[in-house]
Design an enzyme around this catalytic site. Structure first.
Site, PDB file in Angstrom:
ATOM      1  CE  LYS A  31      -5.539   0.784   1.992  1.00  0.00           C
ATOM      2  NZ  LYS A  31      -4.694  -0.306   1.589  1.00  0.00           N
ATOM      3  CD1 TRP A  38      -5.061   4.952  13.918  1.00  0.00           C
ATOM      4  CD2 TRP A  38      -4.409   5.290  15.936  1.00  0.00           C
ATOM      5  NE1 TRP A  38      -5.906   6.177  14.264  1.00  0.00           N
ATOM      6  CE2 TRP A  38      -5.291   6.223  15.743  1.00  0.00           C
ATOM      7  CE3 TRP A  38      -3.955   5.259  17.201  1.00  0.00           C
ATOM      8  CZ2 TRP A  38      -5.716   7.153  16.607  1.00  0.00           C
ATOM      9  CZ3 TRP A  38      -4.228   6.116  18.240  1.00  0.00           C
ATOM     10  CH2 TRP A  38      -5.120   7.164  17.813  1.00  0.00           C
ATOM     11  CE1 TYR A  54      -4.290  -7.870   6.458  1.00  0.00           C
ATOM     12  CE2 TYR A  54      -2.615  -8.172   4.796  1.00  0.00           C
ATOM     13  CZ  TYR A  54      -3.442  -8.587   5.812  1.00  0.00           C
ATOM     14  OH  TYR A  54      -3.063  -9.980   6.185  1.00  0.00           O
ATOM     15  CE1 TYR A  65      -3.313   4.997   3.393  1.00  0.00           C
ATOM     16  CE2 TYR A  65      -4.658   5.724   5.116  1.00  0.00           C
ATOM     17  CZ  TYR A  65      -3.904   4.567   4.372  1.00  0.00           C
ATOM     18  OH  TYR A  65      -3.715   3.592   5.268  1.00  0.00           O
ATOM     19  CB  ALA A  89      -0.829   0.113   1.239  1.00  0.00           C
ATOM     20  CE1 TYR A  90       2.493   7.506  -2.347  1.00  0.00           C
ATOM     21  CE2 TYR A  90       1.153   7.965  -0.545  1.00  0.00           C
ATOM     22  CZ  TYR A  90       2.167   8.432  -1.400  1.00  0.00           C
ATOM     23  OH  TYR A  90       2.742   9.853  -1.378  1.00  0.00           O
ATOM     24  CB  THR A  91       1.218   3.537   4.409  1.00  0.00           C
ATOM     25  OG1 THR A  91       2.645   3.629   4.327  1.00  0.00           O
ATOM     26  CG2 THR A  91       0.507   2.408   3.958  1.00  0.00           C
ATOM     27  CB  THR A 101      -6.973   2.401   6.287  1.00  0.00           C
ATOM     28  OG1 THR A 101      -6.783   3.430   7.301  1.00  0.00           O
ATOM     29  CG2 THR A 101      -7.778   3.097   5.220  1.00  0.00           C
ATOM     30  CG  ASP A 102      -8.225   3.634  11.109  1.00  0.00           C
ATOM     31  OD1 ASP A 102      -7.308   3.644  10.134  1.00  0.00           O
ATOM     32  OD2 ASP A 102      -7.911   4.321  12.071  1.00  0.00           O
TER      33      ASP A 102
END
Length: 239
Positions: A85, A106, A55, A81, A16-18, A57-58
């Site tokens: 996602k 997190w 995966y 971001y 992923a790009y995080t 994300t919140d």
């Protein structure tokens, strides 16, 4: 090409790009990595009958809810971001491939760039740290995510979208405080509001996830975030 050469029965996409803030100025890259690429993988998985684990994300939520988010809550990301996602989630679901999308929060570990390692580095460099105390979530270790994923793969009875994060919740300040209690108790830690810590990307005020569906479908309950933190800190001490 790789999917067609390997022909996997299971694909676990942990790429992923995080860089949440940098994504605001690199929206196209974030979109390609987090949105377009998972969709391509999903199309390949569908053609092969591959089970895809992905995966998310919140940060697909806006944080305005005053309770933990469930899988039924409508996403409303605040950042590039988060939008990238969410695009990945939508692309996977639209492909009709066999999939499990795991939203987590997190994420940190004993390696790589993450909040835990940043706090430890700053504590060595400074006597005083200022950390945001009005954003709430559940710090979740990479090792806990890996173990839960392995448990799902051992008995993949269910597919679809699931929340998977540590038990309990805290603020970024609370997370930093717990880290420093173990590793650098002499460092002074000051709580500050988000408005005093300007950042390129907006972050949700509350991104705590409700994990009850994960427990109901797979019998999986991740440890409390403090328990996970102690394990990761022990790994760091061991080198």
């Amino acid at each position: 090409r790789v999917m067609r050469e390997v022909r996997p029965d299971v694909l676990v996409n942990a790429a992923a790009y995080t860089a949440v803030d940098r994504a605001e100025s690199e929206a196209e890259v974030a979109s390609r990595v987090n949105g377009a690429a998972p969709g391509i993988l999903a199309e390949e998985a569908r053609g092969r009958g591959t089970l895809m684990i992905h995966y998310s994300t919140d940060y697909v939520f806006d944080g305005e809810k005053d309770a933990p988010y469930t899988e039924k809550d409508p996403p409303n990301p605040l950042s590039t971001y988060g939008r990238s996602k969410l695009a990945g989630e939508i692309a996977i679901q639209a492909s009709s491939c066999r999939h499990v999308i795991l939203r987590t929060s997190w994420v940190y570990s004993s390696r790589g760039g993450n909040f835990l390692r940043t706090i430890l580095r700053l504590a060595r460099e400074r006597r005083e740290l200022r950390v945001v105390d009005d954003q709430f979530g559940a710090p979740t270790s990479a090792i806990a995510i890996a173990r839960a994923t392995a448990a799902i793969l051992r008995n993949p009875r269910s597919e679809g979208l699931l929340h998977m994060s540590a038990g309990g919740s805290t603020s970024w300040h609370g997370f930093a405080q717990a880290i420093l209690e173990h590793e650098s108790p002499s460092t002074r830690l000051l709580p500050i509001p988000s408005k005093d810590y300007p950042s390129a990307a907006r972050r949700p005020r509350n991104s705590v996830l409700d994990n009850s569906r994960l427990q109901q479908r797979f019998g999986i309950v991740l440890d409390d975030w403090r328990t996970q933190l102690r394990e990761v800190l022990a790994q760091l001490r061991q080198g």
